[in-house]
Enzyme design. Structure first.
Site, PDB file in Angstrom:
ATOM      1  CG  ASP A 176      12.994  44.600  22.320  1.00 24.67           C
ATOM      2  OD1 ASP A 176      14.099  44.341  21.788  1.00 24.67           O
ATOM      3  OD2 ASP A 176      11.942  44.059  21.962  1.00 24.67           O
TER       4      ASP A 176
HETATM    5  C1  BGC Z   1      13.407  42.189  19.424  1.00 17.02           C
HETATM    6  C2  BGC Z   1      13.951  41.351  20.552  1.00 17.02           C
HETATM    7  C3  BGC Z   1      15.354  40.933  20.235  1.00 17.02           C
HETATM    8  C4  BGC Z   1      16.185  42.172  20.044  1.00 17.02           C
HETATM    9  C5  BGC Z   1      17.644  41.913  19.801  1.00 17.02           C
HETATM   10  C6  BGC Z   1      14.336  43.325  19.066  1.00 17.02           C
HETATM   11  O1  BGC Z   1      13.937  43.972  17.912  1.00 17.02           O
HETATM   12  O2  BGC Z   1      12.121  42.670  19.768  1.00 17.02           O
HETATM   13  O3  BGC Z   1      13.126  40.256  20.778  1.00 17.02           O
HETATM   14  O4  BGC Z   1      15.864  40.122  21.241  1.00 17.02           O
HETATM   15  O5  BGC Z   1      15.664  42.891  18.943  1.00 17.02           O
HETATM   16  O6  BGC Z   1      17.868  41.395  18.558  1.00 17.02           O
END
Ligand code: BGC
Length: 757
Positions: A291
């Site tokens: 993530d």
């Molecule tokens: C989120 C993800 C997301 C990623 C990219 C993160 O903060 O937890 O679910 O896909 O950002 O935007």
């Protein structure tokens, strides 16, 4: 034609490839291509494939935003970037892709990721709302439309579906999942993966999906986003992991790990989850992305000493791609040279990433998603807008409808529409709407204005939020300004019926938007009571991204409509339901509590040793002193403009002979309009070597019935439905007594029993 030695080499290779393909065990053509390419790559180039950067490019060159754009640009030119996210638009993607393909030594194309969570530019209902439809075909089609629009804008990878089960309405990201139930969540996970990916990964109209957040993210303590997760292994195996397994079985090509720790190990460094379960036991052959910055966050967690250590832990534990922490690109080469990360692990990660790029067909045509003419034609097309409307209608849940105050009459009624959210064109888009233009949703006011047989007057009553709300900003709620109450009260007084639209603004739920208070935000409860005081013919439409405490409304207001954040077509869908052009059929995918203090509250709880009041006045049983245990609205609950009757439940237990129990029930439409019922089957394994929940959803069926019509609905229970995972992770089906329930919600009392022998 004369054959030369090259023809023979060619023939030999083709025969080898064919032979490998025939024998299921051998490498595929793509595997051979991957290993061929891998053999040409330097260590640095391999690590580059494992590096993902956020967009820093605005068509003409590196954008100055963030300061490090120049450095990222240099990395891109050197082949040190394997993927980018948040670059969008056919032309913009073409510009970065061109650098990867034309300026790097090996010309490996980028894979382009984006959070296409519920629609791309045309926004469909938030995923929790879509789950309320229980309509797997419609949900699949919604994901397909999102893929169609996003792929035309250069994107080939979505960070969806989020398949995290959550039982805690305080957690802002419940809006992004399918709710609290594992069975429904698994079915929806499959539907979404199939919708995004389609049958043909290499089609330029589909995108690859990503099951996230692996794992446990939905169980953040106290519903506070990113918080510690501490669940027992029975919950991990039976509740949290199955939707991920369902996504994997549906062919999802990527997984995203998560921000949280689980059993003391941050997910981005969890070997047990990533190598033992996902890539080992489940044999997942796609790749895992971290993530956002989560590899680096292992330092703050107290798990890694520094960035170098974090990269080592993460790469060794099976995180294949680093989203935005730059630790792989900066640290992995030296870690390999020191022997702390094996080149075998690097090769494994890179092979997975390259394999997916081949599957997408990016090596054949890296610009296949970059057709600006197609982008123009597809974006917001009629097909996509119509699908968004269908999905939105099906997502609405009718919670209360006393004296058939709904549907509204199409003419002859004086209607007052009240609430800031009623004219809000932004909130229905929710918080995951990065590519959508602001204020592009149809508001409830606009939707209702299309029905012009009535007199419709509108008054805001009070703002919900103060000031501008933006993607990464906190929302400031209006808790003081009631200056517009009098006008709304006057408008309500003179109306036959009042429709109030209250709830959360779009940015009040979503990532980082946890709340301890589940009441209607700000002065809205006061507004509701003030309007009710002058006109009791009141319909409350709720816009929200999570279950709210609607206790007062349920007690007083004759009609309550749960309308979530429904996307671009929101106002049209709500108006069609309010005026009876669409008969609501949604059912809650999450329990609505009576009070926030009950949370986490969910239907499939365990009985405990003291489930019921032993005798009047005795306090020693599992309960609160001040609020009853039951929810306000249970999981699976939802009304219709018609009524349904369940009868003739029949259980045919042939488990001893052919391992099947079949259950049938007759459902009749006992009202005067056509309607759709979501018939739900629940079981209870009454006693087991490890306790089982009081009820578990194990089947559902959508039944369309004309007035007076009856249909027999049948369900089959096999080991798959009757068993459970032990707390060691092994699957068990145990003999003994079962209860089975079939009805219109998780609290149905329509019950039968059977025994497995
Ligand atoms: C989120 C993800 C997301 C990623 C990219 C993160 O903060 O937890 O679910 O896909 O950002 O935007």
């Amino acid at each position: 034609m004369k054959l030369n030695k090259y023809h023979f080499v060619g023939l030999f290779l083709i025969t080898l490839i064919l032979a490998c393909n025939v024998k299921d065990t051998g490498p595929s053509v793509i595997d051979l291509k991957v290993s061929n390419l891998l053999s040409k790559m330097t260590l640095e180039e391999k690590i580059g494939q494992m590096n993902q950067y956020n967009g820093f490019w605005d068509v003409t060159g590196p954008s100055p935003e963030g300061g490090d754009a120049k450095n990222k640009y240099e990395h891109l030119k050197k082949g040190l970037v394997g993927s980018m996210l948040n670059v969008r638009g056919a032309e913009e993607v073409r510009a970065v892709q061109k650098i990867a393909v034309e300026e790097t030594r090996l010309g490996i194309p980028l894979i382009i990721g984006f959070d296409v969570i519920h629609g791309y530019k045309t926004i469909s209902p938030i995923p929790l709302a879509e789950a309320a439809s229980w309509d797997l075909d419609e949900i699949k089609s919604s994901a397909k439309m999102a893929a169609l629009e996003a792929s035309a804008a250069g994107i080939n990878w979505t960070f969806a579906p989020m398949v995290d089960i959550s039982r805690d309405a305080r957690w802002g990201r419940v809006m992004e999942g399918a709710g609290e139930d594992t069975y429904l969540g698994s079915a929806i996970a499959r539907a979404r993966v199939m919708g995004f990916q389609g049958d043909e990964l290499s089609s330029n109209e589909t995108v690859i999906a990503c099951a996230k957040h692996f794992a446990g993210y939905g169980f953040a303590e106290a519903g506070r986003d990113y918080n510690t997760v501490d669940v027992g292994s029975s919950t991990l195996f039976n509740v949290i992991l199955p939707p991920f397994k369902a996504a994997k079985d549906a062919g999802v090509r990527t997984f995203m790990n998560s921000f949280n720790e689980l059993n003391g190990v941050p997910a981005s460094g969890d070997t047990y989850l990533q190598r033992d379960i996902l890539k080992g036991e489940w044999n997942f052959d796609g790749f895992v992305v971290s993530d956002w910055g989560s590899i680096g966050e292992m330092i703050a967690h107290g798990h890694a000493k520094d960035g170098n250590h974090a990269a080592e832990i993460s790469a060794n534990s099976g995180s294949d791609m680093d989203m935005e922490s730059s630790l792989y690109v900066n640290e992995l080469a030296s870690l390999v040279k020191e022997g702390k990360v094996s080149e075998k692990n690097i090769d494994d990660a890179v092979s997975r990433i390259l394999k997916v790029k081949y599957e997408l067909g990016l090596f054949d045509d890296p610009y296949k998603y970059c057709d600006a003419a197609r982008e123009k034609e597809v974006t917001g097309s009629k097909e996509i807008m119509d699908a968004a409307l269908e999905m939105a209608k099906k997502s609405i849940v009718l919670l209360k409808n006393e004296n058939n105050i709904l549907p509204l009459k199409k003419e002859g009624q004086k209607i007052a529409l009240i609430g800031a959210l009623a004219s809000d064109k932004n909130s229905p888009l929710g918080s995951w709407r990065i590519a959508a233009d602001d204020n592009t949703a149809v508001s409830v006011l606009e939707g209702m204005q299309r029905y012009n047989g009535n007199t419709l007057s509108y008054a805001k009553g009070a703002d919900v939020s103060m000031g501008k709300t933006e993607f990464i900003r906190e929302v400031t709620i209006n808790t003081t300004d009631k200056s517009e109450f009098p006008e709304a009260i006057a408008t309500a007084k003179s109306a036959d019926v009042v429709v109030m639209v209250l709830g959360e603004v779009g940015f009040q739920s979503g990532e980082g938007r946890s709340r301890v208070n589940l009441d209607l935000p700000g002065v809205q409860q006061e507004l509701l009571e003030a309007i009710y005081a002058v006109n009791k013919n009141l319909v409350l439409v709720v816009n929200n991204g999570r279950p709210l405490n609607l206790s007062w409304a349920d007690e007083n207001v004759p009609a309550v409509v749960e309308a979530w954040h429904l996307g671009t077509q929101s106002g049209n869908a709500i108006a069609q339901v309010l005026y009876g052009d669409y008969n609501p059929s949604g059912k809650l995918p999450m329990t609505f509590p009576r009070h926030v203090g009950q949370v986490p509250l969910y239907y499939n709880f365990k009985a405990t040793g003291r489930p019921t009041l032993p005798a009047p006045g005795i306090v020693f049983w599992t309960h609160y002193q001040d609020v009853e245990n039951t929810p306000l609205y249970p999981f699976g609950y939802g009304l219709s403009y018609t009524t349904f009757n369940y009868s003739d439940m029949n259980v045919n237990n042939t488990y001893a002979e052919n391992k099947e129990v079949s259950v049938s029930v007759m459902i009749k439409n006992t009202g005067s309009v056509s309607g759709k019922e979501v018939a739900q089957l629940y079981i209870r394994d009454v006693y087991a070597s490890e306790t089982r929940p009081v009820r578990e959803l194990k089947g559902f069926d959508l039944v369309d019935l004309a007035p007076g019509e009856s249909k027999l609905v049948e369900f089959t229970l096999t080991d798959e439905e009757l068993g459970f995972y032990s707390n060691k992770g092994s699957w068990k089906v145990e003999n003994g007594d079962f209860e089975v329930y079939v009805g219109g919600s998780s609290s149905t009392t329509n019950k039968s029993t059977f025994e497995l022998k």
